[in-house]
Design an enzyme around this catalytic site. Structure first.
Site, short mmCIF file in Angstrom:
data_model
loop_
_atom_site.label_atom_id
_atom_site.label_comp_id
_atom_site.label_asym_id
_atom_site.label_seq_id
_atom_site.Cartn_x
_atom_site.Cartn_y
_atom_site.Cartn_z
N THR A 1 0.88 -1.17 0.00
CA THR A 1 0.00 0.00 0.00
C THR A 1 0.92 1.22 0.00
O THR A 1 2.08 1.13 0.42
CB THR A 1 -0.88 0.05 1.25
OG1 THR A 1 -0.02 0.19 2.38
CG2 THR A 1 -1.70 -1.21 1.41
N GLU B 1 -5.76 -3.82 -0.52
CA GLU B 1 -6.10 -4.90 0.40
C GLU B 1 -7.21 -5.80 -0.14
O GLU B 1 -7.51 -6.85 0.42
CB GLU B 1 -6.55 -4.32 1.76
CG GLU B 1 -5.42 -3.72 2.59
CD GLU B 1 -5.11 -2.26 2.25
OE1 GLU B 1 -5.48 -1.81 1.15
OE2 GLU B 1 -4.51 -1.58 3.10
N LYS C 1 -15.43 17.54 10.31
CA LYS C 1 -16.39 17.50 11.42
C LYS C 1 -16.77 18.92 11.78
O LYS C 1 -15.98 19.66 12.34
CB LYS C 1 -15.80 16.75 12.61
CG LYS C 1 -15.63 15.30 12.27
CD LYS C 1 -15.10 14.47 13.42
CE LYS C 1 -15.08 13.01 13.00
NZ LYS C 1 -13.92 12.28 13.45
P1 ADP Z 1 -3.35 2.91 -1.70
O1 ADP Z 1 -4.03 2.23 -0.56
O2 ADP Z 1 -2.08 2.27 -2.09
O3 ADP Z 1 -3.35 4.41 -1.62
P2 ADP Z 1 -5.51 1.94 -3.12
O4 ADP Z 1 -5.81 1.98 -4.56
O5 ADP Z 1 -5.50 0.67 -2.42
O6 ADP Z 1 -4.18 2.66 -2.98
O7 ADP Z 1 -6.48 2.96 -2.35
C1 ADP Z 1 -7.69 2.52 -1.81
C2 ADP Z 1 -8.52 3.71 -1.41
O8 ADP Z 1 -8.77 4.56 -2.53
C3 ADP Z 1 -9.90 3.33 -0.94
O9 ADP Z 1 -9.90 2.91 0.40
C4 ADP Z 1 -10.66 4.63 -1.15
O10 ADP Z 1 -10.45 5.56 -0.11
C5 ADP Z 1 -10.04 5.18 -2.39
N1 ADP Z 1 -10.89 4.84 -3.54
C6 ADP Z 1 -10.72 3.85 -4.43
N2 ADP Z 1 -11.69 3.87 -5.35
C7 ADP Z 1 -12.51 4.90 -5.04
C8 ADP Z 1 -13.71 5.42 -5.60
N3 ADP Z 1 -14.26 4.92 -6.69
N4 ADP Z 1 -14.28 6.47 -4.98
C9 ADP Z 1 -13.74 7.01 -3.88
N5 ADP Z 1 -12.62 6.56 -3.30
C10 ADP Z 1 -12.00 5.51 -3.88
#
Ligand code: ADP
Length: 545
Positions: free
Chosen positions: A185, A333, A442
């Protein structure tokens, strides 16, 4: 009573075996690091990934060893996907956009035995090599004629390695729970953590990607993978492609709007996948070059994920490209597919506006992913499309723990993983992300969704990109600040933008102020870097304070 069905393991090698028999001629088209376009087929990938597997054996790579890549999307990277995992080793795809010290950290943490790299990263590899304590050899993913002149003790040439072997090789019959690949990640807080996928999780995830209510990928598709193969395995497409025989179009290092548009045109791309920022680059190119995508392209669907797909983006794909935006959500994940936004029969006949309202949601879980939302005490919240809570997930392609136990126990008593996202779920199962839990604003006891405001703001014709963060407020605790990057040559004032939002979002969610910037910071996976923005604006006082 035990069932009497065959117990065949779900293996990554079976995907490429299937493609070789059922889609041998389906193409893999790559823009190479060396420059020219390269065309091959699943049959070629099958043959060469076996040659590669044999070469890895000769190099002494054993079951479970980590083999790293620093590479763009291309056919050699695809051969590594199958050759490395297929022979029982673990493919570790490293994101080259990370800071060099992060790359060193994760390569050492993963204890990578070999590092395969695109020649464009030669200088980077040379610089990092002395710090990579476990790497026994470096392999330049090119032929002899393009070998970089590097002062590396154990530098090998990919084509020499592969060319030295024949393809007489039997894939080992592994346990399907064997580790197949590793992805870290991006670690916005703390060190990056490794997610270790299995053959089983990867194959099950591929079924979900191909399913009609998933990404509906099929042999009819020409799929452009703008999402990099180092970003959660290009959302699983290299595996799903072999499962269904889709033509794969790989852009290599050229991710600018012009190159992407050209690939879409020349390769008859029907399905393209990428994060919102790459589509902004594509739109810019269409604007400056005055193009007519509907006339030039055969684009049918664009999968948008990684960050929320703005409504204006979905609308533009529909009106100007004749393509449907497919909003998807997931995370490293989760392999990464969690939800995909597809329509239900009841949405037929809706107006464009109503359809775009549906598309603004991240979609419904693909079968295999269970979701629930909870309050701060872990109690379930109603699925009424209104209550927002912590989004928890469970399923066979969702991590049970990070590599080497980093982060400790990460599942709750029921086996759910906290995504760190805050979301609503409605009665049909449509999920909508309101924020990352750490980005929620918030204000006076209420939660304001930064994503909702950003989404509305980018609907303004002068706004290229928008970010909303909470800034301290003496009375309300926090109030939203809208930070705007304007489109080149376009103008908009604070008051005009705030007036534009009026009526689009609840009155109390309207930001107190607007700040204009020349650049917005992004993470290595293209997300807005809110942490950095909060630092930049930590002393900011809105006009209303
Ligand atoms: P990293 O964790 O390495 O930054 P990831 O691609 O795993 O990259 O990121 C996951 C996160 O990206 C999600 O938990 C969410 O917050 C955000 N995310 C992914 N797709 C969307 C989406 N379609 N809309 C909003 N947020 C998204």
């Amino acid at each position: 009573m035990k069932a009497l069905m065959q117990d065949r393991p779900l293996l990554i090698s079976s995907l490429i075996e299937h493609a070789r028999h059922c889609h041998p001629g389906a193409e893999i088209v790559s823009r190479t690091a060396e420059g020219p376009m390269h065309r091959c087929t699943y049959s070629d990938v099958h043959r060469r990934s076996k040659q590669l597997a044999k070469a890895l054996q000769v190099l002494g790579v054993r079951n479970g060893d980590r083999v790293a890549t620093l590479a763009w999307n291309g056919y050699r990277h695809l051969e590594l996907y199958y050759g490395v995992s297929g022979m029982g080793a673990v493919l570790h795809t490293i994101n080259p956009r990370l800071y060099p010290e992060q790359i060193v950290y994760i390569a050492n943490h993963a204890e990578d035995a070999y590092l395969f790299f695109d020649i464009g990263f030669a200088a980077l590899v040379e610089r990092l090599a002395p710090a990579l304590t476990s790497v026994r050899g470096f392999v330049a993913m090119t032929d002899r004629a393009h070998m970089p002149a590097l002062a590396l003790p154990s530098l090998l040439c990919y084509e020499d390695l592969v060319g030295a072997q024949d393809s007489h090789y039997e894939w080992p019959l592994l346990d399907e729970n064997t580790a197949s690949s590793l992805c870290y990640t991006s670690g916005t807080t703390g060190n990056p953590k490794g997610v270790l996928y299995s053959h089983r999780s990867t194959v099950l995830h591929s079924y979900a990607a191909c399913a009609a209510d998933g990404l509906a990928v099929s042999a009819a598709e020409s799929a452009l993978l703008v999402v990099p193969m180092f970003h959660v395995n290009a959302w699983g497409m290299p595996y799903a492609g072999a499962m269904c025989g889709a033509k794969l179009v790989m852009p290599g290092p050229a991710l600018d709007g012009k190159s992407i548009y050209e690939l879409m045109r020349t390769e008859g791309v029907t399905l393209a996948l990428g994060v919102p920022t790459v589509w902004l680059t594509l739109f810019n190119h269409v604007d400056t070059a005055g193009l007519d995508p509907k006339k030039d392209l055969k684009l049918d669907r664009v999968v948008i994920g990684g960050s929320a797909a703005p409504r204006a983006m979905c609308a533009r794909f529909e009106s100007e490209f004749g393509a449907r935006a497919v909003h998807a959500w997931g995370m490293t994940e989760m392999s990464p597919l969690g939800t995909v936004c597809n329509f239900l029969p009841k949405h037929a006949g809706m107006t464009t506006d109503e359809r775009l309202d549906v598309l603004a949601r991240q979609g419904r879980p693909v079968f295999g992913v269970e979701m629930r939302i909870t309050d701060d005490e872990g109690r379930d919240l109603p699925r009424d499309g209104k209550a927002a809570g912590h989004l928890m997930v469970r399923g066979p392609w969702i991590t049970a723990g990070y590599f080497k136990g980093e982060g400790g126990q990460i599942l709750d008593a029921d086996g759910y993983f906290d995504t760190g996202d805050v979301a609503t779920i409605d009665a049909d199962g449509y999920m909508q992300i309101t924020d990352r839990a750490k980005d929620v604003i918030k204000s006076g006891g209420e939660w304001i969704s930064s994503i909702e405001i950003e989404n509305a703001a980018v609907g303004h014709p002068a706004v290229a990109e928008a970010a909303v963060i909470g800034v301290a407020h003496p009375k309300w605790q926090e109030r939203p600040l809208l930070i705007v990057l304007k489109k080149p040559g376009k103008q908009a004032s604070r008051d005009e933008l705030l007036a534009f939002l009026d009526g689009k979002i609840a009155k109390w969610c309207i930001p107190d102020d607007v700040a204009f910037v020349d650049e917005l910071p992004h993470t290595a996976t293209g997300k807005l870097q809110k942490l950095k923005l909060r630092e930049m604006f930590k002393d900011y006082r809105t006009r209303s304070t």
